[in-house]
Every structure is written in C-alpha cells, then in structure tokens.
Design an enzyme around this catalytic site. Structure first.
Site, PDB file in Angstrom:
ATOM      1  CG  LEU A 246     -13.046 -59.706  -6.199  1.00  0.00           C
ATOM      2  CD1 LEU A 246     -13.405 -59.917  -4.739  1.00  0.00           C
ATOM      3  CD2 LEU A 246     -12.037 -60.756  -6.650  1.00  0.00           C
ATOM      4  CB  CYS A 247     -17.178 -57.765 -11.848  1.00  0.00           C
ATOM      5  SG  CYS A 247     -18.134 -56.685 -10.774  1.00  0.00           S
ATOM      6  CG  HIS A 248     -18.202 -63.890 -12.210  1.00  0.00           C
ATOM      7  ND1 HIS A 248     -18.668 -63.534 -10.966  1.00  0.00           N
ATOM      8  CD2 HIS A 248     -17.541 -65.067 -12.053  1.00  0.00           C
ATOM      9  CE1 HIS A 248     -18.311 -64.458 -10.089  1.00  0.00           C
ATOM     10  NE2 HIS A 248     -17.634 -65.395 -10.718  1.00  0.00           N
TER      11      HIS A 248
ATOM     12  CG  MET B 228     -21.404 -55.130  -9.450  1.00  0.00           C
ATOM     13  SD  MET B 228     -21.752 -53.832  -8.229  1.00  0.00           S
ATOM     14  CE  MET B 228     -20.406 -52.700  -8.517  1.00  0.00           C
ATOM     15  CD  GLU B 229     -21.790 -56.417 -15.203  1.00  0.00           C
ATOM     16  OE1 GLU B 229     -20.857 -57.236 -15.229  1.00  0.00           O
ATOM     17  OE2 GLU B 229     -22.641 -56.408 -14.280  1.00  0.00           O
TER      18      GLU B 229
ATOM     19  CG  ASP C 164     -13.192 -34.779 -18.732  1.00  0.00           C
ATOM     20  OD1 ASP C 164     -12.258 -34.217 -18.125  1.00  0.00           O
ATOM     21  OD2 ASP C 164     -13.151 -35.054 -19.956  1.00  0.00           O
TER      22      ASP C 164
END
Length: 307
Positions: free
Chosen positions: A61-63, A97-98, A112
């Site tokens: 739901l991120c733009h 969020m980015e 990793d």
C-alpha cells in the site's frame, strides 16, 4: 491505498537506522571488505538504495515516489554495525517507509554475506526504527496556532437569488474551520462589483483574511479580479501562482483562473474560483502559506470585535 491526490507536494526527508549484531571477526571482515561473497558494505549499500527506490513494489500500500536521494552509511563498532539510511523526495507523501526499507535491505544483505563466517545465532538484525522525518503536515502545518476571524464572500447571481445552492463557499468555510479560523463571516451577494467593493471597504480592517469565491473566470459578469486588483496595496502573486499550478496538475481548466491575492490595508484578500473543486484545490494549495503567514505575523491590527 490512501488517496493523496489532493495533498500538496513538499520537500520531504526521512532518516532510519538499524543495528546488525555480529562477532568481532565478522565486523573486521566488513571493515576489510573480505567476505567470501566480496565487499559486503558496498553490496549492502547498493541493496539499500535499490530497496528505497522499489519500496512501492515491496510494500503493497505504499505510493510510488520520485526518489531524489537515497544513501546508506555505516558505523562499525566492536560487535555490531549501525546502519543509517537517508531518503529525500518532493512529493505528496513522506519517505519514512523508503528509509526503513533501505535499512532493512542493507541489513539483510550484510546478514547474508556474513552468515558463511559464523553461526546463525551469532547474527541478529534489530532496532530498525525511524529517527527523523521532515516535510508534509508535520513540518508545514495547516492549522493556526491561535484562531483568527475570516470572511468568505460568495459572488453568484443564481445562488443569491435562491436558484442554486452554494457548495463552493460552504466548502471553503469548512476548510477554514479545520484550519482553526475561529469566527467566519459568510455572505452571498450577486455578481455586483459595487456590492463587492462596498463589502470589502466595510470588512477590510475587521478580518485578517477575506476570501471571495466566484468571478475569476472569463464570463461577462466575472469581474471580481477587476474589482479587487485596483484596491490591493501590496500584491502577493505567488499565492495564486501556487494555486493555479496545483490546480493545473489536476485539470487543464485551472489555467483559465485569473485570481489575485494581496493586502488591502490590514486584510489579506484572495479571490478563489466559483466552482466547488476549483475553490477547494486553490485553498488547499495555499493553506500552509496562509497559516505560516498569520502565525509569524504577530502585529496584525484588528479593529473589529471578533478577536
């Protein structure tokens, strides 16, 4: 997905951090760039930047946003590494969020690349959090610190005669109330330059803000601009430029609005379009500037009884 179509764009930044715990010998591998898979810090940095640029693909739901800057930095300690991501954009919504995604992807890449060199329980990625954000409503507020009176004057022959309900002016009143304008004088008058001029003369020192709604188009009775502009003692062209720019990204008809803005003695007067959507878009576009202006300009004299 949240609708951000009516939110004005602004410069926005976000800073996020996270910590990867690892044994000292793994930290030394990071420092020297000597893991089996290569230089882990450089690889993780690229992964973090890529994560920031593709956050809308990873989180449902991120733009999608234009990313103007994305960077990942590290602070190497004895048994952990602090990961910091900085992301910048100019857009209608923030880049928190980015930045968090950049930290997460960089941390997972380090995980990793270090896991061949230690036991799984020796690695732990945690404390991923937002440290700072700037821009949007948290920085460019849309609400006055202290209430102020305002006047809304609707110009329409059809509304004044009762043939049509007013939606544009009422919507403007609603937006002003949400912005903490306290006493709002609301009036509907015909498309009459004489009545408008007389009303402005009556109100110009009683209301810090006067908004007209209607009469900014190209019709034969659209004379609000011709009435208001000669009265302006100090014009502020940037306000209407911002309103037209905001509107034109939503409809090409916004370019036809001839609105003006400026001071008439002690009142700031702005002319908004007569359509509900046009008035709403124009006011939304300039509201942060209006709030800033009234919040920093402390010495506006008031001669009326609405303080």
């Amino acid at each position: 997905m949240k609708d951000v179509g009516m939110k004005p764009e602004s410069y926005r930044t976000a800073i996020a951090t996270g910590i990867l715990h690892a044994p000292p010998h793994c930290i030394e591998l990071l420092r020297n760039g000597n893991t089996d898979k290569g230089d882990a810090l450089k690889t993780a940095r690229i992964a973090g930047i890529l994560g920031a640029k593709r956050t809308d693909e990873l989180i449902p739901l991120c733009h999608p946003l234009p990313i103007y800057r994305a960077d990942v930095e590290y602070q190497l300690e004895e048994a952990h590494v602090v990961i910091t991501a900085v992301v910048e954009t100019i857009g209608p919504t923030g880049v928190e969020m980015e930045a968090l995604t950049a930290v997460s992807l960089a941390g997972l890449t380090l995980y990793d690349m270090l896991k061949p060199h230690c036991e799984p329980e020796d690695l732990c990625l945690d404390q991923i959090k937002l440290e700072k954000k700037k821009g949007g409503k948290s920085h460019f507020t849309r609400v006055l610190k202290a209430p102020l009176p305002a006047s809304v004057i609707v110009l329409s022959d059809t509304v004044a005669s009762g043939k049509k309900a007013d939606t544009a002016g009422q919507n403007v009143v609603d937006i002003l109330e949400e912005a903490n304008f306290g006493y709002i004088q609301y009036q509907v008058i015909p498309d009459s330059p004489e009545q408008l001029k007389a009303l402005i003369e009556q109100q110009k020192n009683d209301y810090p803000l006067i908004l007209t709604v209607g009469g900014t188009g190209l019709g034969p009775k659209d004379l609000t601009v011709e009435t208001i502009q000669p009265l302006l003692t100090r014009e502020i062209p940037g306000l209407m430029e911002a309103a037209r720019s905001f509107g034109q990204r939503r409809t090409p008809y916004a370019a036809l609005s001839r609105g003006v803005a400026g001071y008439i003695e002690n009142s700031l007067v702005l002319t908004l379009p007569g359509s509900r959507q046009g008035a709403k878009e124009s006011l939304i576009a300039i509201l942060p500037a209006l709030v800033h202006l009234f919040d920093v300009q402390k010495n506006i004299p008031h001669t009326g009884g609405y303080q």
